[in-house]
Scaffold this motif. Structure first.
Motif, PDB file in Angstrom:
ATOM      1  N   UNK A   1       4.442  27.695 -54.414  1.00 30.33           N
ATOM      2  CA  UNK A   1       5.342  26.875 -53.911  1.00 30.33           C
ATOM      3  C   UNK A   1       5.522  25.642 -54.873  1.00 30.33           C
ATOM      4  N   UNK A   2       6.857  25.534 -55.095  1.00 29.37           N
ATOM      5  CA  UNK A   2       7.347  24.237 -56.158  1.00 29.37           C
ATOM      6  C   UNK A   2       8.312  23.474 -55.756  1.00 29.37           C
ATOM      7  N   UNK A   3       8.569  22.488 -56.234  1.00 34.56           N
ATOM      8  CA  UNK A   3       9.927  21.658 -56.263  1.00 34.56           C
ATOM      9  C   UNK A   3      11.028  22.232 -56.686  1.00 34.56           C
ATOM     10  N   UNK A   4      11.943  22.480 -55.997  1.00 36.16           N
ATOM     11  CA  UNK A   4      13.191  23.116 -56.109  1.00 36.16           C
ATOM     12  C   UNK A   4      14.283  22.383 -56.991  1.00 36.16           C
ATOM     13  N   UNK A   5      14.067  20.986 -56.965  1.00 37.29           N
ATOM     14  CA  UNK A   5      15.141  20.092 -57.617  1.00 37.29           C
ATOM     15  C   UNK A   5      14.654  19.985 -59.006  1.00 37.29           C
ATOM     16  N   UNK A   6      15.530  19.470 -59.893  1.00 34.90           N
ATOM     17  CA  UNK A   6      15.289  19.417 -61.464  1.00 34.90           C
ATOM     18  C   UNK A   6      14.309  17.979 -61.474  1.00 34.90           C
ATOM     19  N   UNK A   7      13.330  18.363 -62.429  1.00 27.76           N
ATOM     20  CA  UNK A   7      12.572  17.442 -62.578  1.00 27.76           C
ATOM     21  C   UNK A   7      12.988  16.677 -64.013  1.00 27.76           C
ATOM     22  N   UNK A   8      13.016  15.064 -63.902  1.00 33.35           N
ATOM     23  CA  UNK A   8      13.457  14.327 -64.961  1.00 33.35           C
ATOM     24  C   UNK A   8      12.534  14.381 -66.031  1.00 33.35           C
ATOM     25  N   UNK A   9      13.066  14.176 -67.307  1.00 33.18           N
ATOM     26  CA  UNK A   9      11.872  14.039 -68.617  1.00 33.18           C
ATOM     27  C   UNK A   9      11.079  12.966 -68.159  1.00 33.18           C
ATOM     28  N   UNK A  10       9.713  13.309 -68.257  1.00 30.01           N
ATOM     29  CA  UNK A  10       8.737  12.204 -68.139  1.00 30.01           C
ATOM     30  C   UNK A  10       7.977  12.362 -66.660  1.00 30.01           C
ATOM     31  N   UNK A  11       8.766  12.876 -65.815  1.00 26.17           N
ATOM     32  CA  UNK A  11       8.482  13.159 -64.361  1.00 26.17           C
ATOM     33  C   UNK A  11       7.382  14.154 -63.973  1.00 26.17           C
ATOM     34  N   UNK A  12       6.580  14.025 -63.147  1.00 28.77           N
ATOM     35  CA  UNK A  12       5.505  14.990 -63.068  1.00 28.77           C
ATOM     36  C   UNK A  12       5.799  15.805 -61.693  1.00 28.77           C
ATOM     37  N   UNK A  13       5.358  17.094 -61.539  1.00 30.63           N
ATOM     38  CA  UNK A  13       5.694  18.116 -60.473  1.00 30.63           C
ATOM     39  C   UNK A  13       4.401  18.945 -60.148  1.00 30.63           C
ATOM     40  N   UNK A  14       4.490  19.597 -59.165  1.00 30.57           N
ATOM     41  CA  UNK A  14       3.425  20.483 -58.795  1.00 30.57           C
ATOM     42  C   UNK A  14       3.573  21.862 -58.337  1.00 30.57           C
ATOM     43  N   UNK A  15       2.876  22.625 -58.657  1.00 31.31           N
ATOM     44  CA  UNK A  15       3.012  24.250 -58.442  1.00 31.31           C
ATOM     45  C   UNK A  15       1.683  24.587 -57.496  1.00 31.31           C
ATOM     46  N   UNK A  16       2.141  24.814 -56.267  1.00 38.31           N
ATOM     47  CA  UNK A  16       0.776  25.368 -55.350  1.00 38.31           C
ATOM     48  C   UNK A  16       0.706  26.804 -55.422  1.00 38.31           C
ATOM     49  N   UNK A  17      -0.439  27.117 -55.771  1.00 38.91           N
ATOM     50  CA  UNK A  17      -0.643  28.558 -55.719  1.00 38.91           C
ATOM     51  C   UNK A  17      -1.746  28.699 -54.870  1.00 38.91           C
ATOM     52  N   UNK A  18      -1.200  29.888 -53.804  1.00 41.26           N
ATOM     53  CA  UNK A  18      -2.170  30.302 -52.634  1.00 41.26           C
ATOM     54  C   UNK A  18      -2.686  31.705 -52.931  1.00 41.26           C
ATOM     55  N   UNK A  19      -3.894  32.063 -52.690  1.00 40.02           N
ATOM     56  CA  UNK A  19      -4.218  33.255 -52.937  1.00 40.02           C
ATOM     57  C   UNK A  19      -5.204  33.979 -51.523  1.00 40.02           C
TER      58      UNK A  19
END
Length: 160
Positions: free
Chosen positions: A95-113
């Motif tokens: 699962x990840x953020x679908x919106x564009x991530x601005x330069x310098x901004x942080x984001x997350x990628x959730x990985x489920x197993x």
């Protein structure tokens, strides 16, 4: 024979001298400007930098569903778009953020197993498709899955 060689040399030298036109006289200044603008835009690319790209869940029991949040930063100079994230098998979901991530901004990628039906050592990966210059990034997860009927205690499987 010597005359023929001499004539060929003179003709060759004549051709070489006639090809010495100055190449920079043929450059169109409008094309130089267009190329400069194009090259400047090409430098405006996003870049994705993860704090880490590998995660080891350690020893888990078969049937456990575990997850890890991978954190990243857009270290480029244009908005970052994550187009897709696909696991190497159906047991890995992202699962990840679908919106564009601005330069310098942080984001997350959730990985489920989901370890159901996946006993023993498991190595999986998630391939991320982005609008970066490289275009693809890979995250890796790992787990030692204790088969059903056995129980993992303190990270060590017990024999039946």
């Amino acid at each position: 024979m010597k005359k023929a060689i001499l004539i060929l040399c003179v003709i060759s030298i004549g051709f070489l001298m006639s090809c010495s036109n100055n190449a920079k006289d043929k450059i169109n200044p409008k094309n130089v400007t267009t190329a400069d603008v194009r090259d400047a835009k090409a430098k405006l690319l996003p870049a994705i930098t993860f704090t880490k790209t590998n995660h080891d869940f350690g020893t888990i029991n078969e049937g456990d569903i575990v997850e890890h949040n991978f954190t990243f930063t857009n270290t480029g100079n244009a908005p970052l778009v994550i187009i897709n994230a696909k696991g190497s098998c159906g047991c890995t979901v992202s699962k990840w953020t679908k919106e564009p991530i601005a330069p310098g901004a942080k984001g997350d990628m959730l990985v489920r197993f989901n370890s159901n039906g996946k006993p023993n050592l498991q190595n999986k990966q998630v391939t991320i498709t982005t609008n970066t210059e490289k275009g693809k990034e890979i995250l890796k997860i790992k787990a030692m899955v204790t088969p059903k009927g056995k129980t993992a205690i303190s990270g060590t499987p017990l024999s039946e």
